[in-house]
Every structure is written in structure tokens, then in C-alpha cells.
Design a protein around this motif. Sequence first.
Motif, PDB file in Angstrom:
ATOM      1  N   GLN A 408      -2.143   4.957 -11.644  1.00 15.22           N
ATOM      2  CA  GLN A 408      -1.636   6.066 -12.451  1.00 15.22           C
ATOM      3  C   GLN A 408      -0.418   5.632 -13.256  1.00 15.22           C
ATOM      4  OE1 GLN A 408      -2.931   9.154 -12.978  1.00 15.22           O
ATOM      5  NE2 GLN A 408      -1.271   9.319 -14.476  1.00 15.22           N
ATOM      6  N   LEU A 409       0.473   4.851 -12.643  1.00 14.96           N
ATOM      7  CA  LEU A 409       1.666   4.368 -13.349  1.00 14.96           C
ATOM      8  C   LEU A 409       1.267   3.439 -14.499  1.00 14.96           C
ATOM      9  CD1 LEU A 409       4.721   4.079 -13.649  1.00 14.96           C
ATOM     10  CD2 LEU A 409       4.644   2.267 -11.918  1.00 14.96           C
ATOM     11  N   THR A 410       0.266   2.599 -14.273  1.00 18.10           N
ATOM     12  CA  THR A 410      -0.189   1.687 -15.329  1.00 18.10           C
ATOM     13  C   THR A 410      -0.689   2.465 -16.536  1.00 18.10           C
ATOM     14  OG1 THR A 410      -0.791  -0.003 -13.699  1.00 18.10           O
ATOM     15  CG2 THR A 410      -1.788  -0.177 -15.876  1.00 18.10           C
ATOM     16  N   ILE A 411      -1.410   3.549 -16.299  1.00 15.98           N
ATOM     17  CA  ILE A 411      -1.901   4.380 -17.402  1.00 15.98           C
ATOM     18  C   ILE A 411      -0.730   4.962 -18.181  1.00 15.98           C
ATOM     19  CG2 ILE A 411      -3.079   6.545 -17.950  1.00 15.98           C
ATOM     20  CD1 ILE A 411      -5.012   5.956 -15.651  1.00 15.98           C
ATOM     21  N   ALA A 414       0.986   2.281 -20.209  1.00 11.17           N
ATOM     22  CA  ALA A 414       0.165   1.898 -21.365  1.00 11.17           C
ATOM     23  C   ALA A 414       0.248   2.948 -22.465  1.00 11.17           C
ATOM     24  CB  ALA A 414      -1.284   1.695 -20.930  1.00 11.17           C
ATOM     25  N   GLN A 415       0.249   4.212 -22.071  1.00  9.03           N
ATOM     26  CA  GLN A 415       0.350   5.281 -23.076  1.00  9.03           C
ATOM     27  C   GLN A 415       1.718   5.257 -23.756  1.00  9.03           C
ATOM     28  OE1 GLN A 415      -0.631   8.542 -20.432  1.00  9.03           O
ATOM     29  NE2 GLN A 415      -2.746   8.661 -21.196  1.00  9.03           N
ATOM     30  N   ALA A 416       2.777   4.947 -22.998  1.00  6.78           N
ATOM     31  CA  ALA A 416       4.115   4.847 -23.596  1.00  6.78           C
ATOM     32  C   ALA A 416       4.169   3.698 -24.594  1.00  6.78           C
ATOM     33  CB  ALA A 416       5.154   4.654 -22.499  1.00  6.78           C
ATOM     34  N   LEU A 417       3.568   2.555 -24.247  1.00  8.27           N
ATOM     35  CA  LEU A 417       3.547   1.415 -25.170  1.00  8.27           C
ATOM     36  C   LEU A 417       2.632   1.684 -26.353  1.00  8.27           C
ATOM     37  CD1 LEU A 417       3.466  -1.529 -22.598  1.00  8.27           C
ATOM     38  CD2 LEU A 417       5.369  -0.848 -24.059  1.00  8.27           C
ATOM     39  N   ILE A 447      10.258   2.234 -15.838  1.00 12.62           N
ATOM     40  CA  ILE A 447      10.710   0.983 -15.220  1.00 12.62           C
ATOM     41  C   ILE A 447      11.242   1.254 -13.815  1.00 12.62           C
ATOM     42  CG2 ILE A 447      12.447  -0.834 -15.350  1.00 12.62           C
ATOM     43  CD1 ILE A 447      12.167  -0.789 -18.362  1.00 12.62           C
ATOM     44  N   THR A 448      11.983   2.343 -13.667  1.00 11.40           N
ATOM     45  CA  THR A 448      12.507   2.703 -12.346  1.00 11.40           C
ATOM     46  C   THR A 448      11.375   2.993 -11.378  1.00 11.40           C
ATOM     47  OG1 THR A 448      14.513   3.617 -13.355  1.00 11.40           O
ATOM     48  CG2 THR A 448      13.998   4.312 -11.104  1.00 11.40           C
ATOM     49  N   ARG A 449      10.366   3.731 -11.833  1.00 14.56           N
ATOM     50  CA  ARG A 449       9.208   4.016 -10.970  1.00 14.56           C
ATOM     51  C   ARG A 449       8.478   2.732 -10.592  1.00 14.56           C
ATOM     52  NH1 ARG A 449       5.505   8.295 -13.793  1.00 14.56           N
ATOM     53  NH2 ARG A 449       4.109   7.540 -12.136  1.00 14.56           N
ATOM     54  N   GLU A 450       8.355   1.825 -11.555  1.00 14.55           N
ATOM     55  CA  GLU A 450       7.666   0.560 -11.278  1.00 14.55           C
ATOM     56  C   GLU A 450       8.428  -0.261 -10.247  1.00 14.55           C
ATOM     57  OE1 GLU A 450       7.459  -3.247 -13.908  1.00 14.55           O
ATOM     58  OE2 GLU A 450       5.753  -1.981 -14.489  1.00 14.55           O
ATOM     59  N   GLN A 451       9.755  -0.310 -10.363  1.00  7.30           N
ATOM     60  CA  GLN A 451      10.546  -1.062  -9.404  1.00  7.30           C
ATOM     61  C   GLN A 451      10.465  -0.441  -8.009  1.00  7.30           C
ATOM     62  OE1 GLN A 451      14.451  -1.268 -11.149  1.00  7.30           O
ATOM     63  NE2 GLN A 451      13.966  -3.096 -12.347  1.00  7.30           N
ATOM     64  N   ALA A 510      -9.507   1.941 -25.388  1.00 12.35           N
ATOM     65  CA  ALA A 510     -10.631   1.669 -24.496  1.00 12.35           C
ATOM     66  C   ALA A 510     -10.143   1.284 -23.101  1.00 12.35           C
ATOM     67  CB  ALA A 510     -11.497   0.561 -25.088  1.00 12.35           C
ATOM     68  N   LEU A 511      -9.100   0.470 -23.033  1.00 10.71           N
ATOM     69  CA  LEU A 511      -8.558   0.064 -21.737  1.00 10.71           C
ATOM     70  C   LEU A 511      -7.958   1.243 -20.975  1.00 10.71           C
ATOM     71  CD1 LEU A 511      -6.842  -3.278 -22.827  1.00 10.71           C
ATOM     72  CD2 LEU A 511      -8.790  -3.057 -21.275  1.00 10.71           C
ATOM     73  N   ILE A 512      -7.284   2.135 -21.690  1.00  8.61           N
ATOM     74  CA  ILE A 512      -6.725   3.328 -21.042  1.00  8.61           C
ATOM     75  C   ILE A 512      -7.851   4.230 -20.550  1.00  8.61           C
ATOM     76  CG2 ILE A 512      -5.409   5.439 -21.453  1.00  8.61           C
ATOM     77  CD1 ILE A 512      -3.627   3.853 -23.355  1.00  8.61           C
ATOM     78  N   ALA A 513      -8.887   4.393 -21.364  1.00  5.65           N
ATOM     79  CA  ALA A 513     -10.037   5.219 -20.950  1.00  5.65           C
ATOM     80  C   ALA A 513     -10.707   4.634 -19.716  1.00  5.65           C
ATOM     81  CB  ALA A 513     -11.026   5.329 -22.106  1.00  5.65           C
ATOM     82  N   PHE A 514     -10.804   3.301 -19.659  1.00  7.71           N
ATOM     83  CA  PHE A 514     -11.403   2.644 -18.504  1.00  7.71           C
ATOM     84  C   PHE A 514     -10.578   2.915 -17.238  1.00  7.71           C
ATOM     85  CE2 PHE A 514     -11.977  -1.547 -16.152  1.00  7.71           C
ATOM     86  CZ  PHE A 514     -13.173  -1.165 -15.567  1.00  7.71           C
ATOM     87  N   ALA A 515      -9.252   2.847 -17.340  1.00  8.63           N
ATOM     88  CA  ALA A 515      -8.401   3.135 -16.183  1.00  8.63           C
ATOM     89  C   ALA A 515      -8.573   4.580 -15.717  1.00  8.63           C
ATOM     90  CB  ALA A 515      -6.942   2.858 -16.537  1.00  8.63           C
ATOM     91  N   HIS A 516      -8.666   5.510 -16.673  1.00 11.97           N
ATOM     92  CA  HIS A 516      -8.931   6.918 -16.321  1.00 11.97           C
ATOM     93  C   HIS A 516     -10.272   7.050 -15.622  1.00 11.97           C
ATOM     94  CE1 HIS A 516      -5.603   9.269 -17.836  1.00 11.97           C
ATOM     95  NE2 HIS A 516      -5.634   8.638 -19.009  1.00 11.97           N
TER      96      HIS A 516
END
Length: 542
Positions: A408-411, A414-417, A447-451, A510-516
Motif C-alpha cells: 500500500q505504501l509503494t502505491i 508511486a502516485q506521489a512521484l 519517507i517517515t512511514r517508509e522508515q 500500468a505499474l500502479i494498476a498492477f499493484a492495485h
Amino acid sequence: MTAASDALPPTHPSDPNAPADPQQVRMPSRNFFARHWRGDYSLVRSYWLHTALMQFGVMALSAGVTHALAHNAPARAASSALLVIYVLGVVLWVWAVVGTWRSAEREQARNRQAGMTSLWPFVAKLMIALGAIGTSSRVINDVPRLEAHLRTALGEQAASPFTVVPQRDGRAVLFTGGMNDGAADALEAALRRAPNATAVVLRSEGGWLREGALVADVIRRHHLRTYVERACASACTIAFLASEDRAAAPNARIGFHRPRAVGASHDQTPGATDSELWRAYTAAGLPDAFIRRVQDTPFDHMWFPTAQELLDNHIVTRVSPGGEYATMATQLTTRDALAAELRSVALYAALERKYPAHFSRLLDTVWQALQRNAGDAEVMALLHTQSAKLYRALIPTAPDVLLFANAQLTIEEAQALQRLSPEACVAYLDGTADAGAAAARLPRALITREQTLFSDLVQAADPEHVPVVTRAQALPALQLAVAALPLQEQRVLTLPTLRHTTPPAERCQALIAFAHSILALPEAERALALRGMYARASAPDM
């Protein structure tokens, strides 16, 4: 020559006001202050000229001097002068009312001797008594303000101590700490030591408004760019706005609030100090609506506009990816200092405890970069790239709850980037060489959540005992996730020939859709698919 005693009018022996000894008769004084103090002047003159008019003049003079010092002298000098003026004002007030009271007493005595009745001396004494009550009340209420001025006069500053040093690569000057007395002079001295510097990096919580304006003058005179990596608030914003080229890192915080004078209450109404700030903001081209918002923000609060608000209101003039200057290389001058800085972050402290070999290699890599004066962006990318190797090795052995949280964090990352740059989104999700630089552009909250997640992962993952799912085992679940996508997105993800020819925006989506799609699978297939995605990762030496 006539004796002084012969010049006095005769007194009757039975007169109660007659002196017991003619030698005790008081001689008239030529000293203005002494004559008033004794009550020798008429009540009208003492009350209206010496008390009312003089006190008004002293108040006007003190206000003018205080205002001039507040704008043209260091805070310590201004507070010292204010205290001196205040004490002198109280002394003059005591002198004025005591002399006027004595003058009223004398006039009452003369009226009694003449058998006359006059209300004027009584009214004057009543007004003096009421004025004394009011003045005493004001003095008592002024005690907290006077104490604040006394602390300032003794050397207390508005904010933390500052340091101003040229950065190690000579491209900028780093200003850290409060806008305290002497800050502008220190910046000028640092610029003399760094003749090639074209920017000042600001890390300041604010300070004296006057000093912020003086720092702004130095920035304008040297035509410097201003840059904020972390925070710039209160009086620091005046310095930041002095440049034509103003940039802030994506996670920077620029704070605004209404100023107040030394010792003023929190509900201070706008005054001369405020006017100077509003003029500075207006000169920088800030919209009226923005300035009104700052005016409505109390001193004991801070308004941090969003990155978009900063851009829309012309606070920042360009978007910065962050890490533009070698600030870390300037501040962390020894390997031990770097290690201490990393240990201050919970993630790296956990890494050192559980995987000391990895932490040591990470430290060596970053230290080498700092020794060659690498910019902060490069350093942060190195940190992320080196950490990501361990992250990818641990994630397949993590508990399901951390596995799903990571997806979920990766999605969200990715959306932020994606909003910043489709190329950064693709680099981040594909794990290419530019993934570290892309990750450095993520919002601070992510970044804080990722750490935090990484720290939990270091504690919970068990690569020595949990078998890693192979790609072959995960393939059926991955195929289910792909099959749920539109045909074009399936082609983008599965055909190698389209990997480098598909536009970044389309591949990112496409990559974001795949993660979803993976997260939409039943729990067992979801965990299998996610673990399989990292099957090719191998753990570094631990």
C-alpha cells in the motif's frame, strides 16, 4: 547690605506657622527641580505644566526614542534604552506628583489663612491620587514586559544561537539557527571567505525582525539565491524573500505568523513592528490575501503553507527536487559525526543493532561521498539505494501484515512521484539506477512511514528461517493480477519489446494498476504474489 533674615516678613509670636528659630527659615532655591519638589511653584503651573504637559512630553519622547532604537539598534541596546527611559519616566512622575501635591497643600494653607474656600487644591489632589492608582496599576502590569526587556538587555536572544559557514564546495553559505543580533555581520563575513558563493541555505526558526531585515539586505546586496532544505520560519522569511531566485526542497517548511515586540502579550494588536514586516512582504510581491492570512495567525502559532500555496503566492519562485547543496558534507565533517547522525534515526539505529556489517558498509559508502563534497541529493540517493538492497532482501520473509502495508505504501509513493514526474515514478517502481534519486523527492510524511515500516521489518523479518517464495510458485497469483487489467496495460507489463518504448506516464500508470490488482486478490494469493515479486532479490552479507 540687608541680612537675609531681615528681608523676611515679620511673624507674630502666637502664629503657629512661625518658625521656632529664625535661622531655620528655608531659603528660596534657584534650582527648578528643587523648587518644584518643595512645592514652591503655583498649583496651576505645577499641575498643568510640570505634571500634565511634562509627562505627556516624556511619553512622546520615550515612544519616539524607543521606536527609533527598535529599528536602528540591536535588540540588546534597544531594550537597555527602553529600561533606562522607563525608570527615568517613573522618577520624573514621582517628582512631578510629589511637588504638585505639596503645592496643593500650600495653596490650601494659604486659603485657610485668608479665610477662603477653594475646591481646586482638593480636585488637584484627588486627580493626583487617582493618577497614582492608575500609574501603579500600569507599572505592575508592565512587570512581565520589563522582565523580558531586562533579559534581552542582559544578552538573551530571540532564538537559538546561529552559525554561518561557507559550504565545503564553496557554492553556498549555510545559515543555521536564529536571526539573532550579529547574524547579518556573520553572513557578510562568511561571504568574504566564500567569494564564489551564489546562494545562502537557510535553516532558521526566526528571531529578531530587525536582524532578519539586515540579513535580507546582505542577500540583496550580493544577489544571492535563497534555498530552504528543512525549515525557515518567522523572521527568517524576510531573508528568504530577499532573493529573486527562491527555492525550497519538497519537504521544506516555511512558516509565517504575526510578530510581536519584546514582552508583548499574545493578543498584541498590530503596531510599528508589524508594519515593517508587512512592508517587506508587500515589497516581495506577496498577495494581499496571503498577507492578511499571516496577520490573522497569532504569534504563538505558526502557519506552514503547502508547497502549492508557496508556489501560487510567489513565496518560492521555482520548484526544487531537493538536495541542491552540500549541506551534509559541510556539517558532518568526521565519520563519527556521520555515524551519530545516522544513529539518531530509528531505522539506522535498528540496522546497526541487527545487521552491523550492512550498517558499516552503508557508513563507508556515504562517508566517501561526503569527503568529495557530494551534494545532499546524491547522499540521500546513496542512502536509499544501499538500504533498498537490504529492504528487498527482507521483505519476502516479512509477516503478511508488513507485506501488505509495504504494498500500500509503494502505491502511495508511486502516485506521489507520478504527480511530480512519470519518469521518477517508473524509475522507482522498476528499481533502476535512478530509483534512489526518485525516492529522495518523496514527501516527508511518506519517507517517515517508509522508515518506520523498514524499522519494523528489520525487527520482524526472519530470512534465516522463513523460506523465500520462488517466482515459479508465485506465477499463478501474478497472472491472476495481470489478467484483471485492461489489455493495453497487460501488454505494457508483459511484452519485453514495450518495456523501453512505452511512454513513462503510460508505464507508470500500468505499474500502479498492477499493484492495485495484487492488493485486490484474496489474502493467500495476495501474499504469494507479493512475496514472489521479490523472489530474485538476494540478501547482502549480514
